[in-house]
Design a protein around this motif. Structure first.
Motif, PDB file in Angstrom:
ATOM      1  N   GLY A  26       0.836  -1.182   0.000  1.00  0.00           N
ATOM      2  CA  GLY A  26       0.000   0.000   0.000  1.00  0.00           C
ATOM      3  C   GLY A  26       0.876   1.238   0.000  1.00  0.00           C
ATOM      4  O   GLY A  26       2.099   1.155  -0.120  1.00  0.00           O
ATOM      5  N   ALA A  27       0.255   2.385   0.163  1.00  0.00           N
ATOM      6  CA  ALA A  27       0.997   3.642   0.168  1.00  0.00           C
ATOM      7  C   ALA A  27       1.802   3.818   1.455  1.00  0.00           C
ATOM      8  O   ALA A  27       2.823   4.499   1.465  1.00  0.00           O
ATOM      9  N   ALA A  67      -2.815  -1.243  17.474  1.00  0.00           N
ATOM     10  CA  ALA A  67      -4.235  -1.017  17.756  1.00  0.00           C
ATOM     11  C   ALA A  67      -5.103  -1.467  16.582  1.00  0.00           C
ATOM     12  O   ALA A  67      -6.166  -2.067  16.780  1.00  0.00           O
ATOM     13  N   VAL A  68      -4.652  -1.205  15.354  1.00  0.00           N
ATOM     14  CA  VAL A  68      -5.394  -1.652  14.166  1.00  0.00           C
ATOM     15  C   VAL A  68      -5.487  -3.170  14.159  1.00  0.00           C
ATOM     16  O   VAL A  68      -6.556  -3.750  13.910  1.00  0.00           O
ATOM     17  N   ARG A  85       5.211  -4.063   7.511  1.00  0.00           N
ATOM     18  CA  ARG A  85       6.381  -3.190   7.394  1.00  0.00           C
ATOM     19  C   ARG A  85       5.886  -1.779   7.107  1.00  0.00           C
ATOM     20  O   ARG A  85       5.184  -1.553   6.130  1.00  0.00           O
ATOM     21  N   ALA A  86       6.250  -0.848   7.973  1.00  0.00           N
ATOM     22  CA  ALA A  86       5.842   0.544   7.798  1.00  0.00           C
ATOM     23  C   ALA A  86       6.787   1.234   6.816  1.00  0.00           C
ATOM     24  O   ALA A  86       8.005   1.091   6.899  1.00  0.00           O
ATOM     25  N   LEU A  87       6.212   1.963   5.883  1.00  0.00           N
ATOM     26  CA  LEU A  87       6.982   2.743   4.923  1.00  0.00           C
ATOM     27  C   LEU A  87       7.147   4.169   5.458  1.00  0.00           C
ATOM     28  O   LEU A  87       6.392   4.589   6.347  1.00  0.00           O
ATOM     29  N   PRO A  88       8.108   4.938   4.948  1.00  0.00           N
ATOM     30  CA  PRO A  88       8.325   6.295   5.468  1.00  0.00           C
ATOM     31  C   PRO A  88       7.074   7.183   5.452  1.00  0.00           C
ATOM     32  O   PRO A  88       6.911   8.027   6.329  1.00  0.00           O
ATOM     33  N   GLN A  99      -5.259   2.380   9.206  1.00  0.00           N
ATOM     34  CA  GLN A  99      -6.283   1.348   9.336  1.00  0.00           C
ATOM     35  C   GLN A  99      -6.828   0.956   7.965  1.00  0.00           C
ATOM     36  O   GLN A  99      -7.001  -0.237   7.677  1.00  0.00           O
ATOM     37  N   ALA A 100      -7.078   1.921   7.104  1.00  0.00           N
ATOM     38  CA  ALA A 100      -7.600   1.635   5.761  1.00  0.00           C
ATOM     39  C   ALA A 100      -6.610   0.802   4.954  1.00  0.00           C
ATOM     40  O   ALA A 100      -7.007  -0.152   4.268  1.00  0.00           O
ATOM     41  N   ASP A 101      -5.326   1.139   5.019  1.00  0.00           N
ATOM     42  CA  ASP A 101      -4.314   0.375   4.284  1.00  0.00           C
ATOM     43  C   ASP A 101      -4.228  -1.063   4.788  1.00  0.00           C
ATOM     44  O   ASP A 101      -4.183  -2.010   4.002  1.00  0.00           O
ATOM     45  N   VAL A 102      -4.197  -1.237   6.091  1.00  0.00           N
ATOM     46  CA  VAL A 102      -4.074  -2.577   6.667  1.00  0.00           C
ATOM     47  C   VAL A 102      -5.322  -3.402   6.374  1.00  0.00           C
ATOM     48  O   VAL A 102      -5.230  -4.575   5.985  1.00  0.00           O
ATOM     49  N   GLU A 103      -6.495  -2.809   6.542  1.00  0.00           N
ATOM     50  CA  GLU A 103      -7.748  -3.528   6.281  1.00  0.00           C
ATOM     51  C   GLU A 103      -7.844  -3.952   4.814  1.00  0.00           C
ATOM     52  O   GLU A 103      -8.308  -5.050   4.512  1.00  0.00           O
ATOM     53  N   ARG A 104      -7.419  -3.080   3.907  1.00  0.00           N
ATOM     54  CA  ARG A 104      -7.445  -3.420   2.477  1.00  0.00           C
ATOM     55  C   ARG A 104      -6.543  -4.628   2.213  1.00  0.00           C
ATOM     56  O   ARG A 104      -6.936  -5.569   1.506  1.00  0.00           O
ATOM     57  N   CYS A 105      -5.373  -4.625   2.806  1.00  0.00           N
ATOM     58  CA  CYS A 105      -4.460  -5.762   2.620  1.00  0.00           C
ATOM     59  C   CYS A 105      -5.010  -7.034   3.256  1.00  0.00           C
ATOM     60  O   CYS A 105      -4.891  -8.114   2.679  1.00  0.00           O
ATOM     61  N   PHE A 106      -5.618  -6.930   4.436  1.00  0.00           N
ATOM     62  CA  PHE A 106      -6.215  -8.110   5.064  1.00  0.00           C
ATOM     63  C   PHE A 106      -7.300  -8.696   4.177  1.00  0.00           C
ATOM     64  O   PHE A 106      -7.373  -9.911   4.001  1.00  0.00           O
TER      65      PHE A 106
END
Length: 115
Positions: A26-27, A67-68, A85-88, A99-106
């Protein structure tokens, strides 16, 4: 907050998930998931490098991601290991954006992991 039973703690587990798991980018985060045949709760691990920012920023991002994942714990299949892995760009992201990025990947990886 994620209890110890829901966290990856060994470097070998991190490497296994990142190298052999399914990946979604994701971004702001890159999520890797891998299912095992073990009957246990899902486990999560986080990689936040110094490129994200100083210690305060990195810890803030880590707390938000924990928390997410704590909220999403019931939706992740049992026996699944997840490494995020967190990006810059995650340093300036809000909780809702992470939360939106993680949920989309899940949602994208959960069917692939079940195969």
């Amino acid at each position: 907050m994620l209890a110890r039973a829901y966290r990856l703690t060994r470097g070998s587990d991190y490497r296994l998930v990142v190298r052999r798991g399914s990946r979604c980018g994701g971004a702001r985060v890159i999520t890797s998931m891998m299912t095992t045949d073990e009957s246990r709760a899902a486990r999560f691990g986080f990689i936040i490098s110094k490129q994200v920012g100083g210690a305060v920023v990195r810890n803030t991002v880590r707390r938000r991601l924990k928390a997410v994942c704590a909220e999403a714990l019931s939706r992740v299949p049992q026996g699944t290991d997840v490494v995020i892995r967190a990006l810059p760009s995650s340093a300036t992201a809000t909780y809702a954006e992470l939360q939106a990025d993680v949920e989309r990947c899940f949602s994208r990886l959960a069917p692939a992991v079940a195969r």
